[in-house]
Structure formats: C-alpha cells, structure tokens
Design an enzyme around this catalytic site. Structure first.
Site, mmCIF file in Angstrom:
data_model
loop_
_atom_site.group_PDB
_atom_site.id
_atom_site.type_symbol
_atom_site.label_atom_id
_atom_site.label_comp_id
_atom_site.label_asym_id
_atom_site.label_seq_id
_atom_site.Cartn_x
_atom_site.Cartn_y
_atom_site.Cartn_z
ATOM 1 N N GLU A 274 0.836 -1.200 0.000
ATOM 2 C CA GLU A 274 0.000 0.000 0.000
ATOM 3 C C GLU A 274 0.874 1.255 0.000
ATOM 4 O OE1 GLU A 274 -1.944 0.858 3.779
ATOM 5 O OE2 GLU A 274 -1.192 -1.020 4.592
ATOM 6 N N ASP B 92 0.242 -2.679 6.084
ATOM 7 C CA ASP B 92 0.601 -2.201 7.419
ATOM 8 C C ASP B 92 -0.174 -2.964 8.491
ATOM 9 O OD1 ASP B 92 2.230 -0.383 6.220
ATOM 10 O OD2 ASP B 92 0.882 1.322 6.462
ATOM 11 N N ASP C 260 -2.130 -2.224 10.862
ATOM 12 C CA ASP C 260 -3.121 -1.373 11.512
ATOM 13 C C ASP C 260 -4.482 -1.630 10.884
ATOM 14 O OD1 ASP C 260 -2.978 -0.156 9.056
ATOM 15 O OD2 ASP C 260 -2.016 1.679 9.761
#
Length: 658
Positions: free
Chosen positions: A445, A519, A521
């Site tokens: 990303e 990531d 998260d």
C-alpha cells in the site's frame, strides 16, 4: 581396485535382496501422503472423513439414518452409525473375520463388485484400513444379529481375536458400527489436535447432501482444548436437503426469486439432484458440485453438463420471450450465471475420479445425463413461472451489457508477451526472472512502503506493485466498473490474470507467489480484506491453488546494546522482554507502517526467504468462505454488525491497536 571393478561391484550388489516388499498396511505407514494427501492437519482430518464416509454409505444404501461423531477427551474420535454393522463372519479368502479383513487389508470392502453398495463415497476401498494403519489404536464395536462384536488394533495390527458376546437387553436388536481411533503422533508429527470448525463444516455439508440423515457432533474435550466448560454438541438434520443448503448459502443475500428451483431425477442409474437460486446483489456465481458426496473442487463432467444446459435453456427462453432479437448475440454463460447459487449433487454407480484426492469427476456419460435431466426440469419450471424467467434474463442481459461496455478494458487482461512488456503497469517494479514458478510479487500500500520494498528486495525474483489507497470492493461492483478502475487494471495486468468467469490459465500467471504486504493497523487490515475479496471473487482458482500469501512483518524491534530482536506479536514481545531481564535498559520500536522500516530491515524480517514467515491463504470450506465474504463485504449492515459483535468477544480487547 580399478574404477571399472568398483562399478561392477556396486552393480552386483543390487539384486533381489535389495527389492523392498511391504506387506499388509506397511506401505501406508511408509508413505502416508499417498493415501491421505499429507501428514499435516488436512491429512489428520481426512481420517475422520474416511470413517464418516463409511457411515454415510450405509445411509445411501438405505440402512442408516443416524450418525454420531464424538471428539474424546483423550484425543480420540469415535464414529457411530445405526447401519447394518460390518460383517463378522469368516472371510473365505483370508480365513479371518470380515471385520479384521476390512481393517487390515488394503482394497478390501463392500464397494468393489455389485453386492454391497449401489453408490458410495469411499471408492478406493482403503478408508478404514488406512485409518487403522495411521492410528496409535483403533477399537471397533459391531452390533449385529443380536450380538456385540469388538476388536482392538494397534498401529494396524490386531490385538487378540474378535470378541463376541450377546447384546445386553437394553441394546437388543440394535445394529450398527462404532469405530473409535486415536491418530498416531509418530505419523502426524505436527500434532493430533482436531479443529472443531473444520469437522463441523464437513459434517454439516454431509447432512445437507443426505436429507433426512441426522448427524450429531459432540466435543467432549476439556476447556483448555475447546474453550468450553462442558461438552458441546451440534445436530445437523435437514429434511429439505440441498434446497436448505442453498437457503443457508443465500441467507445474507436478496434473492431474485423466493422459490428455489429444484431438480431430482434419475437416468441410467445416475441420480441427479440440483437446487438453484439467483440473487439480486451478487456479481459472481457460487457453484458447489458433488459426486457421491465428495466435493469436486476441480469440477468435472457434471459441472460441464450443468453450465451447458443453463446457457442453452436461458438463451432459448430469451429468444422465445423477445429479450434477444434475431441479430443479437447469445448471452454468455458467465452472464447467465451471474448471481446464481447452485448445489449440484450426482450419485454415480461407477464413478471415475481424476487422482487419489477425488476432486474432479471424469465420467463422460454424466455430462449428457445432467444436461438432459436439468434441462427438462428447468424448462418445465420456467414455462410455468414466466415472471421468474423474466427476472433472471433481465439480470443476465444487464451483465451482458456491462461486459460489452467494458470490452476494451477487458483486453488489458490478456497476458502480454515479453516483447510487449511495456504494456505492464508503470508503477510495477518487475523482477528479472521470467520463470513464474521462481517469481513472486509483493502487493503493498502506497509509495512509501513501495519505496522501502523496492530497495530491499531481491530483484532477481521479487517484483513490487504499490497500490494507491483502497481498491474497489468487488463484492458490490459490476464488471464495467471493475475493468475501468486503475488499481484493478494494474493488478489484473501485472499478474497476468484472465477474464472474470473464464477458466483459470496457470500458464498466464506471471508469479506463483502473490504476497499481500500491508501495514499492521486497521487500514492495512481493510486493504488486505479488499484484496482477498478481489482474488476470491474475481478468480477463485488463485486462492484454491495456493498462490496467495500474506506477509508477516514484525510489530516491534527490541534493542539492548548491540543485541536486537524483532517481535511479531504481543506474546513474542513479552517473551523477549523477559529474556532481556528485568532492568528498563532496552528500547522498543513499534512499526506502525512498512514505510517506517529501512529497506534492509524489511528484507531481513519480511522478504528474505531464509528468515521470513508468510501465511498461505487456503480455503478449507468454500461455503463458509463465500458466506463470510458476503457478510463482511456485502450491502447488508445488520449481518455484519452481528458478526463483529459475536466474534469481538474472542479478541483480547486490551491489546487492540487502534
């Protein structure tokens, strides 16, 4: 000694005594993977399926309507049915009881020849003997002709003779078989703990496929194993059979027509049962095929027959009802099947499966039989339900028009040759290798993570494709929007994917390891889910073939002096801190995003094949996968909220990183 004489001595040493002869069940213990696929979790659970299949075969023959499966507290599994019971009289060829023969001789059973079973799922005749060979112990109890027969086996060998006694009054005239076994840890070195959800999915599936058969699944393991304070039990019983199966699959969708179209006919001793329903809010099909209760994940002649008759029948009705004019092209099969959920189950007396795993049906005669029987029943239903055929055709025509509008974009899907490599996405940092089996691509990303990955990778075999933002949710999107989307175009072209709905061509896949690296998260998890939805809905064979992976970057870096260690979860962090001692003389770095990592760090923790950890995405249960994608990524909010609330109790909310 000369070189020639040495060679002669070596050659002479290879004689009859070097030929290894494996007797009885020895070959199974020597090469278990040949019989159950693997010695990992999949092979472990396959043992249960082999025993349960025998019980279901009794149900298919009309002699059994109840099956009990119990996970024991000692790691064992028992399967009990109320069928006829395994015969116990002396077998004329082996001189031993039929029960002992079935348990100790490969290719011995009632499924070869014409006497025992008309159709069966366990067709290779190695089922229960293989279970016996790969178990620490097996105990079989047979209730038959007023007697109770029992025998114990250890690692395939009978312990003593068959024991027979009169049945107690409480069980008088009851019949059936109980097979209790404990898998051998010497074979299953990765562990012998059964997964409840894996088994329950298969047992539920069998209950749907055999309407009227009650399957009880009980877990008696301790709380430490199954998170239950006491035994847990589920009952699977569906009188509606595969019609209820389709209802379950579509429970979170809006159906185009409330009544499920049902076919149940027989021709030339082949039984064909099918249940079909189209849905409004779905842009792909869900076709589950079975042959003699075996999931045919690779399709086969029965699926080919179904697809052919659907395309022909609905195009005929489209002309008849004025939906297509003389000059119009026929609707394509993928247009007609858009939004369709179908369960197709065939029962074949002498099935031909491709491969030991029995995942593709090969009987050529079944294609025509399915075509004929489904065509006749479907035609009659649609003649008497004109409103239903109009709704189905309108949806198919809408799909056809969307596909036509996206034709030019779809051409980008075609795999480009090396000479045309300039047509690959500009942001793709390709690898130098042109061997797909040696190549892998990381989907990351953003440009920040993409920059670190490009600098840290091994250019020989690792390609990097950065994506900007979140890709389209393909669960809610029609084809025209899919092919016009820049990020989707980049994915399709970079990987060399085919057109949605077409058969998957492995030769066109440019990388055999497609790695999602996001990531750690909430946003990263969302992007990962969107990508998995894309792969599952756009070209499911990528997931089924084991080509999709998820990278596992570290969450923390703990440093003390010149020592450092990367930690991949909270438990790993706590263990590391304990090993460093109780003094606050260390530093902890939390990686919120991949872009925060130096290229060298990203390589040594996440991309280096010698040190990295990756998760391979697999589908054990296509039905549940389909249902979960619909719940999480579909239009309905209520089922998604219920799912999140239900499963949030399983999470450690204290350690949730938001």
């Amino acid at each position: 000694m000369s070189k020639d004489s040495k060679e002669m001595k070596v050659q002479a040493a290879y004689g009859a005594e070097q030929i290894q002869v494996l007797e009885g069940l020895e070959p199974v213990r020597k090469r278990p993977g040949m019989y159950i696929g693997s010695t990992g979790p999949r092979g472990l659970h396959h043992l249960v399926y082999e025993v349960v299949d025998n019980a279901v075969d009794e149900a298919l023959a009309g002699h059994c309507d109840q099956i009990l499966v119990v996970l024991g507290n000692d790691g064992s599994v028992s399967v009990t049915d109320n069928g006829r019971g395994i015969p116990t009289d002396v077998h004329p060829r082996t001189g031993r009881s039929a029960l002992e023969t079935v348990l100790t001789v490969l290719h011995a059973g009632g499924k070869f020849g014409s006497g025992g079973y008309k159709v069966s799922g366990g067709l290779h005749g190695v089922g229960v003997s293989v279970v016996n060979a790969l178990s620490e112990w097996v105990e079989v109890t047979v209730r038959r002709e007023g007697k109770l027969h029992s025998q114990r086996f250890e690692r395939g060998n009978p312990i003593g003779n068959l024991n027979s006694e009169t049945q107690p009054k409480s069980e008088k005239n009851q019949t059936g078989t109980t097979v209790c076994f404990k898998p051998d840890i010497q074979i299953f070195t990765t562990g012998i703990e059964f997964d409840y959800s894996t088994l329950s999915s298969r047992l539920r599936e069998l209950a749907y496929l055999n309407g009227g058969v009650k399957i009880v699944f009980r877990d008696e393991r301790t709380a430490s194993l199954n998170s239950q304070k006491e035994s847990y039990e589920e009952i699977y019983f569906y009188e509606g059979g595969i019609k209820e199966y389709v209802e379950y699959m579509n429970s979170e969708k809006d159906s185009l027509h409330p009544e499920i179209i049902y076919v149940n006919s027989e021709k030339d001793s082949v039984q064909v049962e099918a249940a079909l329903q189209w849905c409004v809010d779905a842009y792909s099909d869900s076709i589950l095929g079975f042959a003699n209760n075996i999931r045919t994940v690779d399709g086969g002649t029965h699926i080919e027959g179904l697809k052919t008759v659907l395309t022909r029948t609905l195009n005929t009705f489209a002309r008849k009802r004025g939906k297509r004019k003389d000059g119009d092209n026929n609707l394509a099969g993928e247009n007609i099947r858009e939004g369709l959920t179908v369960v197709l189950s065939v029962k074949v007396p002498d099935p031909e499966f491709e491969g030991q795993t029995k995942t593709k049906l090969g009987n050529t005669e079944v294609r025509g039989i399915v075509d004929s029987l489904v065509g006749e029943a479907l035609g009659k239903y649609l003649e008497f339900n004109p409103s239903v055929i109009d709704l189905i055709l309108d949806k198919a025509i809408q799909a056809f028009n969307a596909a036509e509008a996206a034709r030019r974009a779809r051409e980008l899907v075609r795999r480009k040759s090396v000479l045309e490599s300039s047509t690959l996405p500009g942001k793709l940092a390709d690898c130098s290798s042109r061997d797909p089996s040696q190549s892998e691509i990381y989907i990351v990303e953003g440009d920040s993570a993409g920059g670190s990955a490009k600098q840290g990778r091994d250019r020989k075999f690792q390609a990097i494709l950065p994506l900007r933002g979140k890709i389209l949710n393909i669960e809610k999107t029609d084809d025209s929007k899919i092919y016009k989307n820049t990020e989707i175009q980049a994915l399709i072209t970079a990987l060399g994917l085919g057109i949605k709905g077409e058969e998957f061509e492995l030769k066109n896949l440019r990388y055999h390891r497609v790695v999602i690296m996001t990531d750690a998260d909430v946003d990263g998890a969302h992007i990962r889910t969107l990508l998995l939805t894309f792969f599952y809905r756009y070209q499911k064979q990528l997931v089924e073939g084991g080509y999709i992976y998820i990278a596992c970057p570290p969450l923390y870096k703990v440093e003390r002096g010149k020592k450092h260690k990367y930690c991949y979860n909270e438990a790993d962090l706590q263990k590391t801190l304990q090993s460093f001692g109780e003094k606050a003389n260390y530093t902890i770095q939390r990686f919120k995003g991949l872009g925060e990592m130096m290229p060298k760090q990203l390589w040594e923790t996440t991309m280096d094949p010698t040190t990295r950890t990756m998760k391979r995405v697999e589908i054990e249960d296509a039905l549940e996968a389909d249902r979960i994608f619909t719940i999480l990524m579909g239009d309905k909010v209520a089922p998604r909220r219920e799912f999140i609330e239900t499963h949030s109790v399983e999470l450690d909310m204290a350690s949730l990183d938001i």
